[in-house]
Design an enzyme around this catalytic site. Structure first.
Site, PDB file in Angstrom:
ATOM      1  N   TYR A 202       0.859  -1.187   0.000  1.00  0.00           N
ATOM      2  CA  TYR A 202       0.000   0.000   0.000  1.00  0.00           C
ATOM      3  C   TYR A 202       0.890   1.230   0.000  1.00  0.00           C
ATOM      4  CZ  TYR A 202      -3.740   3.193   1.382  1.00  0.00           C
ATOM      5  OH  TYR A 202      -4.646   4.215   1.429  1.00  0.00           O
ATOM      6  N   LEU A 203       0.816   2.011  -1.071  1.00  0.00           N
ATOM      7  CA  LEU A 203       1.686   3.185  -1.176  1.00  0.00           C
ATOM      8  C   LEU A 203       1.091   4.325  -0.345  1.00  0.00           C
ATOM      9  CD1 LEU A 203       2.601   3.070  -4.972  1.00  0.00           C
ATOM     10  CD2 LEU A 203       3.764   1.996  -3.047  1.00  0.00           C
ATOM     11  N   LYS A 237     -12.783   8.831  -8.379  1.00  0.00           N
ATOM     12  CA  LYS A 237     -12.269  10.114  -8.850  1.00  0.00           C
ATOM     13  C   LYS A 237     -13.314  11.227  -8.751  1.00  0.00           C
ATOM     14  CE  LYS A 237      -9.576   7.410 -12.071  1.00  0.00           C
ATOM     15  NZ  LYS A 237      -9.647   6.735 -13.373  1.00  0.00           N
ATOM     16  N   GLU A 275      -3.553   2.753 -15.890  1.00  0.00           N
ATOM     17  CA  GLU A 275      -3.497   3.523 -14.647  1.00  0.00           C
ATOM     18  C   GLU A 275      -2.261   3.144 -13.837  1.00  0.00           C
ATOM     19  OE1 GLU A 275      -8.189   4.418 -13.917  1.00  0.00           O
ATOM     20  OE2 GLU A 275      -7.297   2.879 -12.648  1.00  0.00           O
ATOM     21  N   GLU A 287      -3.764  -0.901 -13.183  1.00  0.00           N
ATOM     22  CA  GLU A 287      -4.718  -1.657 -13.995  1.00  0.00           C
ATOM     23  C   GLU A 287      -4.886  -0.975 -15.342  1.00  0.00           C
ATOM     24  OE1 GLU A 287      -8.812  -1.697 -13.093  1.00  0.00           O
ATOM     25  OE2 GLU A 287      -8.898   0.379 -12.465  1.00  0.00           O
ATOM     26  N   ASN A 289      -7.927   0.067 -18.202  1.00  0.00           N
ATOM     27  CA  ASN A 289      -9.331   0.122 -18.581  1.00  0.00           C
ATOM     28  C   ASN A 289      -9.420   0.094 -20.096  1.00  0.00           C
ATOM     29  OD1 ASN A 289     -10.429   0.248 -15.968  1.00  0.00           O
ATOM     30  ND2 ASN A 289      -9.850   2.380 -15.829  1.00  0.00           N
ATOM     31  N   ARG A 291     -11.507   0.812 -22.398  1.00  0.00           N
ATOM     32  CA  ARG A 291     -12.696   1.553 -22.848  1.00  0.00           C
ATOM     33  C   ARG A 291     -12.409   3.044 -22.757  1.00  0.00           C
ATOM     34  NH1 ARG A 291     -13.834   3.675 -17.937  1.00  0.00           N
ATOM     35  NH2 ARG A 291     -13.460   2.333 -16.146  1.00  0.00           N
ATOM     36  N   VAL A 294     -14.345   8.249 -18.188  1.00  0.00           N
ATOM     37  CA  VAL A 294     -15.160   9.432 -17.856  1.00  0.00           C
ATOM     38  C   VAL A 294     -14.355  10.707 -18.142  1.00  0.00           C
ATOM     39  CG1 VAL A 294     -16.248  10.691 -15.952  1.00  0.00           C
ATOM     40  CG2 VAL A 294     -16.419   8.196 -16.043  1.00  0.00           C
TER      41      VAL A 294
HETATM   42  P1  ADP Z   1     -10.739   0.238  -9.435  1.00  0.00           P
HETATM   43  O1  ADP Z   1     -10.641  -0.647 -10.636  1.00  0.00           O
HETATM   44  O2  ADP Z   1     -11.750  -0.233  -8.473  1.00  0.00           O
HETATM   45  O3  ADP Z   1     -10.848   1.692  -9.788  1.00  0.00           O
HETATM   46  P2  ADP Z   1      -7.877   0.550  -8.934  1.00  0.00           P
HETATM   47  O4  ADP Z   1      -6.949  -0.614  -8.878  1.00  0.00           O
HETATM   48  O5  ADP Z   1      -7.838   1.394 -10.162  1.00  0.00           O
HETATM   49  O6  ADP Z   1      -9.360   0.047  -8.648  1.00  0.00           O
HETATM   50  O7  ADP Z   1      -7.613   1.471  -7.674  1.00  0.00           O
HETATM   51  C1  ADP Z   1      -8.434   2.589  -7.397  1.00  0.00           C
HETATM   52  C2  ADP Z   1      -7.736   3.524  -6.434  1.00  0.00           C
HETATM   53  O8  ADP Z   1      -7.360   2.836  -5.225  1.00  0.00           O
HETATM   54  C3  ADP Z   1      -6.429   4.099  -6.948  1.00  0.00           C
HETATM   55  O9  ADP Z   1      -6.620   5.228  -7.772  1.00  0.00           O
HETATM   56  C4  ADP Z   1      -5.744   4.447  -5.632  1.00  0.00           C
HETATM   57  O10 ADP Z   1      -6.276   5.633  -5.099  1.00  0.00           O
HETATM   58  C5  ADP Z   1      -6.146   3.308  -4.706  1.00  0.00           C
HETATM   59  N1  ADP Z   1      -5.121   2.233  -4.720  1.00  0.00           N
HETATM   60  C6  ADP Z   1      -5.141   1.112  -5.462  1.00  0.00           C
HETATM   61  N2  ADP Z   1      -4.030   0.359  -5.258  1.00  0.00           N
HETATM   62  C7  ADP Z   1      -3.281   0.996  -4.324  1.00  0.00           C
HETATM   63  C8  ADP Z   1      -2.014   0.747  -3.697  1.00  0.00           C
HETATM   64  N3  ADP Z   1      -1.303  -0.350  -3.958  1.00  0.00           N
HETATM   65  N4  ADP Z   1      -1.560   1.665  -2.792  1.00  0.00           N
HETATM   66  C9  ADP Z   1      -2.274   2.780  -2.505  1.00  0.00           C
HETATM   67  N5  ADP Z   1      -3.473   3.067  -3.068  1.00  0.00           N
HETATM   68  C10 ADP Z   1      -3.983   2.210  -3.971  1.00  0.00           C
END
Ligand code: ADP
Length: 447
Positions: A202-203, A237, A275, A287, A289, A291, A294
């Site tokens: 977790y960053l 977001k 992302e 990840e 997306n 598509r 938004v």
């Molecule tokens: P979703 O597909 O549900 O949008 P994401 O994997 O894109 O999920 O993550 C959404 C948000 O969660 C990221 O923009 C970030 O704010 C937070 N997040 C995800 N992974 C981490 C991580 N390893 N450390 C800190 N924050 C994270």
């Protein structure tokens, strides 16, 4: 070019796609649930077909109804927008079986990227930097314990089938781990019908930086720079901007080209967004997306590149209309997602909009399906408009945003407009000095 396209979506994105079709001289078909019979996307289309009752499952997610609507109307292609069926590989396959084009990537790419574990493995294999974590699924507590030990706390447990900011549990120490694994698995099973989870470091203070790409069926691909989507609440977001204050042209070229090279290897076609989290000058793939997003308009504003038109053209097998060296980034753009929600509690506030007046003037774009007298149904996403601002530089953009928020009138329901007016006064925002945790800390401190 296609002569007729069916838009399998609603709200502002259906309107956005309708506009692109009209600009290209393409006939349009809208689909709608009974809750949306007076919606803007129905009024704007050349034809519209009712596909079922209000619940998404029975209408906007109802594949047989949508295919029937294509056949009745003679539409040759479907644009799925975002959400709903936009990342549903089986929908793409079924359309293909009916000889209908899908405006988006191939079913196989949707499958690969839709499974977050597989997506991460694929990204790593093709040269993208990933967040340290489990190498695939985490089965149980013992498994989790040894991974957590090797990467160090805090960690985040994520659902492999997750999306929309849901299905994530942050764990700060070993004491919480056993319960958290159980909780994450149960939630994943309930929300996504799949209890597969994985672990990542977790960053603590990252920014969310994403790269927009688009590829054609002839192997060409370009990137359109980054979007900074760090302004989030509960991993969702709220406000997006480009360029990001912390990305310079050299870094943009580096991560943009790296992303393109990786996706070329899988022969990706269509629009997509990769992302990343960005911390201490390092990118970490999160990840992809597969598509339209938004927040695509901020990219359109600073590149003057119409992503929706281009999606349609490449789906028709045309080559990309521009090379990478023809993509220029000029000025600054910010988008605010205006939701039908209480601006303090963020509780949904559906209902009838008595008066709707969108702001205008130089540099102001409003993408919305709203008008005075429309009723916002409670069944769908609460976003009712996107306010997109362009300015020659970030300060001009922010000044315009403030003006536009002041001009925006939505009466009858609550919206998040006052929330943005408040954020705009904050020094951290004004300096572009905010990370993904900033909004939550800010709200916590306000209490
Ligand atoms: P979703 O597909 O549900 O949008 P994401 O994997 O894109 O999920 O993550 C959404 C948000 O969660 C990221 O923009 C970030 O704010 C937070 N997040 C995800 N992974 C981490 C991580 N390893 N450390 C800190 N924050 C994270």
């Amino acid at each position: 070019m296609f002569e007729k396209i069916l838009i399998a979506n609603r709200g502002e994105i259906a309107v956005r796609i309708l506009r692109a079709c009209k600009d290209l001289g393409i006939q349009t078909v809208s689909v709608y649930s009974t809750a949306d019979k007076n919606a803007m996307h129905v009024k704007m289309a050349d034809e519209s077909v009712c596909i079922g009752p209000p619940q998404s499952k029975e209408s906007y997610l109802n594949i047989p109804s949508i295919i029937a609507a294509c056949e009745v109307s003679g539409a040759e292609a479907v644009h799925p927008g975002y959400g709903f069926l936009s990342e549903n590989a089986s929908f793409v396959e079924k359309l293909r079986a009916h000889n209908i084009h899908f405006i988006g990537p191939k079913a196989d790419h949707i499958k690969t990227m839709g499974d977050k574990i597989l997506a991460k493995k694929t990204a790593e294999k093709f040269g993208l930097p990933v967040i340290p974590g489990s190498n695939g699924e985490v089965k149980d507590y013992e498994d989790a314990k040894s991974i957590a030990k090797s990467i160090g706390y805090p960690i985040i447990i994520k659902a492999s089938a997750g999306g929309g900011g849901r299905g994530m549990v942050v764990v700060y120490n070993e004491k919480e781990l056993e319960d958290s694994i159980k909780k994450a698995k149960t939630e994943a099973d309930k929300s996504f019908d799949n209890d597969t989870v994985y672990i990542e470091k977790y960053l603590k203070n990252p920014k969310h930086i994403e790269i927009q790409i688009i590829g054609d069926n002839s192997g060409n691909m370009i990137h359109l720079g980054e979007r900074d989507c760090s302004m989030q609440r509960r991993n969702q977001k709220l406000l997006e901007e480009t360029p990001s204050k912390i990305i310079d042209q050299k870094t943009r070229d580096y991560i943009g080209n790296l992303t393109v090279e990786a996706l070329k290897k899988i022969k990706y076609s269509g629009a997509g967004t990769v992302e990343y989290l960005y911390e201490n000058n390092e990118f970490y793939f999160m990840e992809m997306n597969t598509r339209l997003q938004v927040e695509h308009p901020v990219t359109e504003e600073i590149t003057k590149f119409d992503l929706v038109k281009e999606q349609i053209k490449v789906a028709y097998n045309s080559k990309l209309s521009k090379d990478q060296n023809e993509i220029n980034f000029n000025g600054h753009s910010i988008e605010c997602r205006v939701n039908a929600e209480d601006p303090v509690s963020f509780m949904p506030s559906p209902g009838k909009i008595i008066n709707f007046h969108a702001p205008g003037g130089p540099g102001v774009r409003v993408d919305s399906g709203c008008y005075s007298g429309i009723t916002i149904p409670p069944y769908y996403d609460s976003m009712i408009a996107k306010l997109i601002i362009y300015g020659e530089d970030r300060n001009t953009c922010i000044a315009r945003l403030e003006r536009a928020l002041g001009e925006f009138v939505v009466e009858g329901i609550k919206t998040t407009i006052p929330f943005y007016q408040e954020i705009l006064k904050e020094e951290k925002f004004l300096n572009g000095d905010y990370d993904i945790h900033w909004v939550e800390n800010y709200m916590e401190n306000k209490k």
